[in-house]
Enzyme design. Structure first.
Site, PDB file in Angstrom:
ATOM      1  N   LYS A 282      13.313 102.459 -86.831  1.00  6.53           N
ATOM      2  CA  LYS A 282      12.129 101.604 -86.989  1.00  6.53           C
ATOM      3  C   LYS A 282      12.365 100.620 -88.120  1.00  6.53           C
ATOM      4  CE  LYS A 282       8.120 101.904 -89.138  1.00  6.53           C
ATOM      5  NZ  LYS A 282       7.901 100.470 -89.465  1.00  6.53           N
TER       6      LYS A 282
ATOM      7  N   GLU B  78      16.133 107.245-100.139  1.00  7.11           N
ATOM      8  CA  GLU B  78      16.510 106.365-101.243  1.00  7.11           C
ATOM      9  C   GLU B  78      15.221 105.714-101.693  1.00  7.11           C
ATOM     10  OE1 GLU B  78      16.691 103.635-103.286  1.00  7.11           O
ATOM     11  OE2 GLU B  78      17.923 102.394-101.945  1.00  7.11           O
TER      12      GLU B  78
ATOM     13  N   CYS C 185      16.630  97.886-105.000  1.00  5.17           N
ATOM     14  CA  CYS C 185      16.306  99.213-105.567  1.00  5.17           C
ATOM     15  C   CYS C 185      17.023  99.427-106.888  1.00  5.17           C
ATOM     16  CB  CYS C 185      16.687 100.301-104.572  1.00  5.17           C
ATOM     17  SG  CYS C 185      15.826 100.115-103.012  1.00  5.17           S
TER      18      CYS C 185
ATOM     19  N   GLU D 157       8.541 100.372-111.111  1.00  6.77           N
ATOM     20  CA  GLU D 157       9.362  99.415-110.385  1.00  6.77           C
ATOM     21  C   GLU D 157       8.458  98.291-109.877  1.00  6.77           C
ATOM     22  OE1 GLU D 157      12.128 101.161-107.742  1.00  6.77           O
ATOM     23  OE2 GLU D 157      13.013  99.248-107.187  1.00  6.77           O
TER      24      GLU D 157
END
Lengths: 128, 498
Positions: B181, B255, B294, B394
């Protein structure tokens, strides 16, 4: 009875989205996410779908939805007031509002000294 | 040189069982470009029914695919790489259009790494061996690998094709069939890729189902017939995926991002040479891919003795970042991937200001005269301390938080004072000091005197809350396989128990 100061608020626009989602999915909760992509934003799930961890911190309740985050993350929110808002957009998480073409978002400010002196105590785990 | 916005079909379908299949409920959503906010195409808004169909078709394909020889699978992966290479310009333009990143990045980094990822895993399965051990003179133990079956993969929007390649290549190489997806912000590049490579694979081996997380992602992650789920994204959805996986007792690889420290030791400024120039670029790397990485080096830790002089050199380099038309090769920073991403980044810039961080540059949106409907933010640098939220959360945007340290011990303490452990870097001319940091930092990647380099065969994954698993390396094959132990006895004598 003491009137506590709250850590949380919600905008009218976000209330309207919560109402719309609640009509479809039933009782809801928020869990503040961290990390990459769509992190650093609140995720909205049906109560019972996302499993609240035994150490997750409950910062309070807004418009009938409890608002949680991990205890590690709460260290950095301890002195912040958080307002849940909504903006047009498209996140890629599993948060329920995304099919509506909107995304919940938080806006923050530092709590005042007066507020800090009289804050509602936080809860821990799903029971609070 | 300026590239063009590519042409798209007005509507795309899901790719299931080797065919383009309309979503069963007939619903579609609009995919827009963050460059200008304008419509790109319509994408299937799939449901659990479409996921069910894809999982079924994938299982139909698995018995044959799982037994295909390593040589045949490798040859197909190499053909996929060759096809992507032959169409690199088109795919780069599509990726730029859907994601907003500059064409110089899609052409120079994303697509070349995609191509290499397929070639790497094509090679890895030709050269690996299982293991055989003599337990004793009549007992031999063989460790052999077998594919899991059908696996689910949920792809992020920051490197749509590259993150898809990081997941597809090892899964197919290991002999699995895939239901994938794409992210709902950036679905179209993977669909254009499937138009190019779909026929290279047997029907049902690689299936792509589009839609939203709650409607299509959840049925995929919780499907009782998938044997593994891989996800790149944020921590709350990561927890939810593990929760669904616990219901089916299947493995996950996750992750989930980071808040990566980029440490600049005093010796960086010892000479005014090429290495200093490289280190300055190393700090400015926070702006690569608009900060939507990331491993974005979003925390710079600079030794206090060089802070003023070093930042005097770095800030003009940040100011020199060219913004503008993402289709123009000289543009260094393009658009943020979506409006909500844009709003979130601005909200964190606001938090930084309210927390008392010192704004050194940027701090607001960028008005792109050519594309007033797009989502652009100026590269932003704050100075503050590590307990601030802009140092801990983040932001996933071009926002750098800088602080100073007095000695190595303090630098390590700051570097590790984070929930995450994905990327990190140390810049120094002293190899002993480098080694102290390399072993002291709790992160899955430590760059030494470089940053944002992602060659295949260098493992990538997180410590702490940054996730589980190591992508971009042949060890990922074992995240997509079962290990079977075959224990062979050459003794004719009974054991003597019964």
């Amino acid at each position: 009875m003491t009137e506590f100061c709250e850590r949380l608020a919600i905008t009218d626009a976000a209330r309207a989205v919560v109402d719309q989602l609640r009509a479809r999915h039933g009782a809801l909760l928020f869990h503040q996410s961290g990390g990459c992509c769509d992190g650093s934003a609140p995720m909205c799930f049906a109560v019972g779908d996302f499993r609240i961890g035994s150490r997750d911190v409950c910062l309070g309740e807004v418009h009938g939805c409890k608002f949680y985050m991990s205890p590690e993350q709460f260290q950095y929110y301890e002195n912040c007031h958080t307002t849940i808002d909504v903006v047009p957009g498209r996140g890629a998480s599993f948060s329920l509002e995304i099919p509506l073409g909107v995304r919940f978002l938080i806006r923050s400010r530092l709590l005042t000294e007066a507020e800090q002196a009289n804050l509602r105590p936080v809860g821990v785990g799903a029971e609070d | 040189m300026t590239f063009q916005r590519p042409q798209f079909k007005p509507q795309y379908e899901n790719y299931i069982g080797g065919r383009w299949v309309a979503p069963i409920d007939g619903k579609y959503f609009e995919d827009t470009s963050p460059i200008d906010g304008k419509l790109v195409t319509r994408i299937p808004q799939s449901s659990a029914k479409d996921i069910d169909l894809a999982v079924k078709k994938a299982w139909e394909a698995f018995p044959a695919w799982g037994k295909t020889s390593a040589a045949a699978r490798s040859a197909i992966l190499n053909k996929i790489a060759d096809t992507i290479e032959a169409n690199i310009q088109q795919l780069a333009m599509v990726e730029t259009c859907d994601n907003g990143k500059g064409i110089r990045e899609t052409l120079g980094a994303d697509l070349p790494l995609v191509i290499d990822q397929f070639r790497y895993f094509a090679a890895a399965i030709r050269t690996e061996s299982g293991s055989v051990s003599d337990i004793d003179s009549t007992l031999v133990s063989m460790e052999i690998h077998e594919p899991l079956g059908v696996v689910g993969q949920i792809i992020p929007w920051n490197f749509p094709l590259l993150m898809a390649a990081w997941k597809i290549a090892p899964a197919l190489a290991a002999g699995n069939c895939v239901v994938l997806k794409p992210a709902e912000q950036t679905p179209v590049s993977i669909l254009v890729l499937m138009e190019l490579i779909g026929d290279l694979l047997p029907p049902g081996v690689l299936n792509v189902v589009n839609g939203f997380g709650a409607e299509a992602g959840k049925p995929l992650a919780s499907h009782p017939d998938i044997k593994k789920i891989a996800f790149t994204g944020e921590t709350t959805t990561g927890r939810l995926i593990m929760q669904y996986a616990s219901e089916n007792i299947i493995p996950v690889s996750l992750e989930l991002g980071g808040k990566s420290p980029n440490i600049f030791c005093a010796s960086v400024m010892d000479q005014d040479d090429a290495f200093l120039d490289k280190a300055i670029e190393g700090l400015v790397m926070f702006a690569l891919n608009q900060g939507q990485v990331c491993t974005c080096p979003s925390r710079a830790l600079v030794h206090e003795s060089i802070y003023e002089r070093f930042m005097e050199k770095c800030l003009p380099r940040v100011a020199a970042i060219t913004m503008g038309d993402p289709y123009e090769l000289t543009t260094m920073m393009g658009a943020q991937a979506s409006n909500d991403q844009y709003e979130k980044i601005l909200s964190y810039i606001d938090i930084g200001k309210k927390e008392g961080a010192q704004l050194l540059c940027g701090g607001q949106s960028y008005k792109n005269a050519q594309y007033p409907g797009g989502f652009y933010i100026q590269p932003t640098v704050f100075k503050g301390h590590n307990k601030m939220r802009i140092f801990q959360e983040e932001i996933f945007g071009p926002v750098l938080a800088v602080t100073t340290f007095k000695d190595d011990e303090e630098a390590l303490a700051i570097a590790n004072d984070t929930l995450y452990g994905l990327g990190s870097a140390v810049w120094s001319r002293d190899m002993h000091q480098v080694q102290t940091f390399v072993r002291g930092i709790q992160a899955g990647r430590v760059w030494v005197n470089c940053y944002h380099v992602y060659p295949a065969h260098a493992s990538f994954g997180g410590y702490k809350k940054s996730g589980i698993g190591r992508e971009n390396h042949h060890m990922m094959l074992d995240h997509y396989r079962n290990t079977k132990n075959v224990l062979i006895s050459y003794a004719k004598e009974k054991m003597g128990f019964f």
